[in-house]
Design an enzyme around this catalytic site. Structure first.
Site, short mmCIF file in Angstrom:
data_model
loop_
_atom_site.label_atom_id
_atom_site.label_comp_id
_atom_site.label_asym_id
_atom_site.label_seq_id
_atom_site.Cartn_x
_atom_site.Cartn_y
_atom_site.Cartn_z
N HIS A 140 0.83 -1.22 0.00
CA HIS A 140 0.00 0.00 0.00
C HIS A 140 0.86 1.26 0.00
O HIS A 140 1.48 1.60 1.01
CB HIS A 140 -0.94 -0.04 1.22
N GLU A 152 2.92 0.39 3.24
CA GLU A 152 2.46 -0.64 4.19
C GLU A 152 2.53 -2.00 3.47
O GLU A 152 2.06 -2.11 2.34
CB GLU A 152 1.02 -0.38 4.62
N1 3HC Z 1 3.28 13.75 -8.26
C1 3HC Z 1 4.62 13.71 -8.19
N2 3HC Z 1 5.35 14.54 -7.43
C2 3HC Z 1 4.68 15.46 -6.73
C3 3HC Z 1 3.28 15.58 -6.75
C4 3HC Z 1 2.57 14.66 -7.57
N3 3HC Z 1 1.24 14.67 -7.63
N4 3HC Z 1 2.93 16.61 -5.96
C5 3HC Z 1 4.06 17.11 -5.44
N5 3HC Z 1 5.10 16.43 -5.91
C6 3HC Z 1 6.51 16.66 -5.55
C7 3HC Z 1 7.02 17.96 -6.11
O1 3HC Z 1 7.53 17.80 -7.41
C8 3HC Z 1 8.12 18.30 -5.12
O2 3HC Z 1 9.25 17.50 -5.42
P1 3HC Z 1 10.76 17.98 -5.05
O3 3HC Z 1 10.83 18.00 -3.55
O4 3HC Z 1 11.60 16.92 -5.67
O5 3HC Z 1 10.92 19.33 -5.62
C9 3HC Z 1 7.57 17.80 -3.77
O6 3HC Z 1 6.57 16.82 -4.13
C10 3HC Z 1 6.91 18.89 -2.98
O7 3HC Z 1 5.91 19.45 -3.78
P2 3HC Z 1 5.50 20.97 -3.82
O8 3HC Z 1 6.66 21.80 -3.38
O9 3HC Z 1 4.88 21.29 -5.13
O10 3HC Z 1 4.29 21.08 -2.83
P3 3HC Z 1 4.21 20.77 -1.32
O11 3HC Z 1 5.47 21.04 -0.59
O12 3HC Z 1 2.97 21.44 -0.91
O13 3HC Z 1 4.00 19.18 -1.27
C11 3HC Z 1 2.67 17.26 -1.12
C12 3HC Z 1 2.94 18.56 -1.90
C13 3HC Z 1 3.89 16.33 -1.23
C14 3HC Z 1 1.49 16.60 -1.76
C15 3HC Z 1 2.44 17.64 0.39
O14 3HC Z 1 1.42 18.61 0.47
C16 3HC Z 1 2.05 16.47 1.24
O15 3HC Z 1 2.89 15.70 1.69
N6 3HC Z 1 0.73 16.32 1.49
C17 3HC Z 1 0.20 15.23 2.30
C18 3HC Z 1 0.07 14.01 1.42
C19 3HC Z 1 -0.41 12.82 2.19
O16 3HC Z 1 -0.70 12.85 3.39
N7 3HC Z 1 -0.55 11.71 1.49
C20 3HC Z 1 -1.13 10.49 2.04
C21 3HC Z 1 -2.57 10.47 1.72
S1 3HC Z 1 -3.40 9.05 2.37
C22 3HC Z 1 -3.22 7.89 1.16
O17 3HC Z 1 -2.67 8.11 0.11
C23 3HC Z 1 -3.74 6.52 1.45
C24 3HC Z 1 -4.83 6.12 0.53
O18 3HC Z 1 -5.10 4.76 0.74
C25 3HC Z 1 -6.09 6.90 0.71
#
Ligand code: 3HC
Length: 295
Positions: A140, A152
Site C-alpha cells: 500500500h 504498508e
Molecule cells: N506527483 C509527483 N510529485 C509530486 C506531486 C505529484 N502529484 N505533488 C508534489 N510532488 C513533488 C514535487 O515535485 C516536489 O518535489 P521535489 O521536492 O523533488 O521538488 C515535492 O513533491 C513537494 O511538492 P510541492 O513543493 O509542489 O508542494 P508541497 O510542498 O505542498 O507538497 C505534497 C505537496 C507532497 C502533496 C504535500 O502537500 C504532502 O505531503 N501532502 C500530504 C500528502 C499525504 O498525506 N498523502 C497520504 C494520503 S493518504 C493515502 O494516500 C492513502 C490512501 O489509501 C487513501
C-alpha cells in the site's frame, strides 16, 4: 542481467506514480489500463513529474529518457505473462479487482507475485479470488507515490513468508520504508488518519472552528503538510468515504460511522480536487472556501 518486470494495473494517479518509482529503481514496467487513452494519460502524468525533476536539476534529460524507456504501455493482460510482480492499483471496487486478479491468475507464471494497492478492501478477501493466495499480498503506497516515503506491507491469512520477504525487497529497491501491518480494516495509516478526519468533521459540525481554521490549526500546530479537509480533497472524497465504510462495516463500531456531510458531498459528485469541488472549490484554479454549501 535482464531487469525484473513489474506490471502495474491501473494508470491513474496511484498506478502511474508506482510505475514511475519502479522504473526509477531499474525495473522494467508495463503500465496497463483498459483503454489506450487511459494509459497515455498515465504516461503523460509520469512525463510531467519527470520534467519537473529535470527543471529542478534533480535529473537530466538523459535520466528522464532512461526512466521513460523502461515503461511500456499495455491494454492486454497477456503482457503480464513473464512479470515478476503484478501491482494492482485500480479504483476501489472488490468485483473489478477480483475479476482482474482471477484473469491474471490464469495467464501469469506460477511464480509471479500478486500485490494490491487497495486502501480499504481486506487482502484475505482479494486473495481468495486467485489460486495463489500464498503469493498474494497488500503493498500500500501513499499519494503521491513518488513523494510519500512509506509503504504498508499487509500479508493476508495465506500469504507466505517468502512473499513477505519479496515484498520487503521490492519496497527497499524502490527506496521506500515499509511497515508490516495486519490485515485489519483500514490497515494502519488509514485507520489512524480516519479517526483524525472524523474528529475534524465533528468539530466542523459542532462549529468548534471553521473548516479553514481546522486545516490551518493542524498544519501549524502539528506540522501536517495538509489539513484534514485539504488532504481529503487531495485523496478524493470517494476514496475517503470507502475507507470509513470499510472501518464501520469491519469493526461494527459506531465510532467509525461515516459523516453524513461527507456522504452528501460524494452523492452530489463533489469528489475533491479531481472533480473541481470537494470541501473546497478549485474551479477557479485556486483553493477557495465554498459559498454554495452550508457546513
Ligand atoms: N506527483 C509527483 N510529485 C509530486 C506531486 C505529484 N502529484 N505533488 C508534489 N510532488 C513533488 C514535487 O515535485 C516536489 O518535489 P521535489 O521536492 O523533488 O521538488 C515535492 O513533491 C513537494 O511538492 P510541492 O513543493 O509542489 O508542494 P508541497 O510542498 O505542498 O507538497 C505534497 C505537496 C507532497 C502533496 C504535500 O502537500 C504532502 O505531503 N501532502 C500530504 C500528502 C499525504 O498525506 N498523502 C497520504 C494520503 S493518504 C493515502 O494516500 C492513502 C490512501 O489509501 C487513501
Amino acid at each position: 542481467m535482464e531487469s525484473e518486470v513489474i506490471m502495474v494495473i491501473g494508470a491513474g494517479q496511484m498506478g502511474s506514480g508506482i510505475a514511475q518509482v519502479a522504473a526509477e529503481a531499474g525495473y522494467g514496467v508495463i503500465l496497463h489500463d483498459v483503454q489506450m487513452d487511459f494509459v497515455e494519460n498515465g504516461m503523460a502524468r509520469i512525463d510531467k513529474a519527470l520534467s519537473s525533476q529535470v527543471q529542478k536539476g534533480k535529473i537530466d534529460d538523459e535520466g528522464k529518457r532512461r526512466v521513460q524507456s523502461r515503461i511500456k504501455g499495455s491494454v492486454t493482460y497477456g503482457d503480464a505473462r513473464n512479470a515478476h510482480w503484478i501491482i494492482e492499483a485500480v479504483f476501489e471496487d472488490y468485483d473489478v479487482k477480483a475479476k482482474i486478479f482471477s484473469a491474471l491468475d490464469e495467464i501469469c507464471l506460477p511464480e509471479t507475485l500478486f500485490a494490491t494497492n487497495t486502501s480499504s478492501i481486506p487482502i484475505t478477501r482479494l486473495a481468495a479470488s486467485v489460486k495463489r493466495a500464498d503469493r498474494f499480498i497488500g503493498i500500500h503506497f501513499f499519494n503521491p507515490p513518488q513523494v510519500m516515503r512509506l509503504v504498508e506491507i499487509i500479508p493476508g491469512l495465506k500469504t507466505s513468508r517468502e512473499t513477505v520477504r519479496e515484498a520487503r525487497r521490492f519496497v527497499e529497491k524502490v527506496k521506500k520504508e515499509s511497515v508490516l501491518v495486519k490485515d485489519v480494516p483500514g490497515f494502519l495509516v488509514n485507520r489512524i488518519n480516519a479517526a483524525l478526519r472524523l474528529e475534524a468533521y465533528t468539530c466542523l459540525m459542532e462549529g468548534v472552528a471553521s473548516l479553514e481554521d481546522i486545516d490551518k490549526a493542524l498544519k501549524l500546530a502539528l506540522g501536517h503538510p495538509m489539513g484534514p479537509f485539504e488532504l481529503a480533497d487531495f485523496v478524493g472524497l470517494d476514496v475517503g468515504l470507502n475507507v470509513l465504510k470499510t472501518l464501520y462495516e469491519g469493526y461494527k463500531d459506531p465510532k467509525w460511522r461515516p459523516s453524513l456531510l461527507l456522504e452528501k458531498l460524494v452523492l452530489s459528485g463533489d469528489l475533491g480536487r479531481k472533480s473541481g469541488k470537494g470541501w473546497y472549490d478549485y474551479t477557479s484554479g485556486q483553493k477557495l472556501p465554498r459559498a454554495d454549501v452550508q457546513f
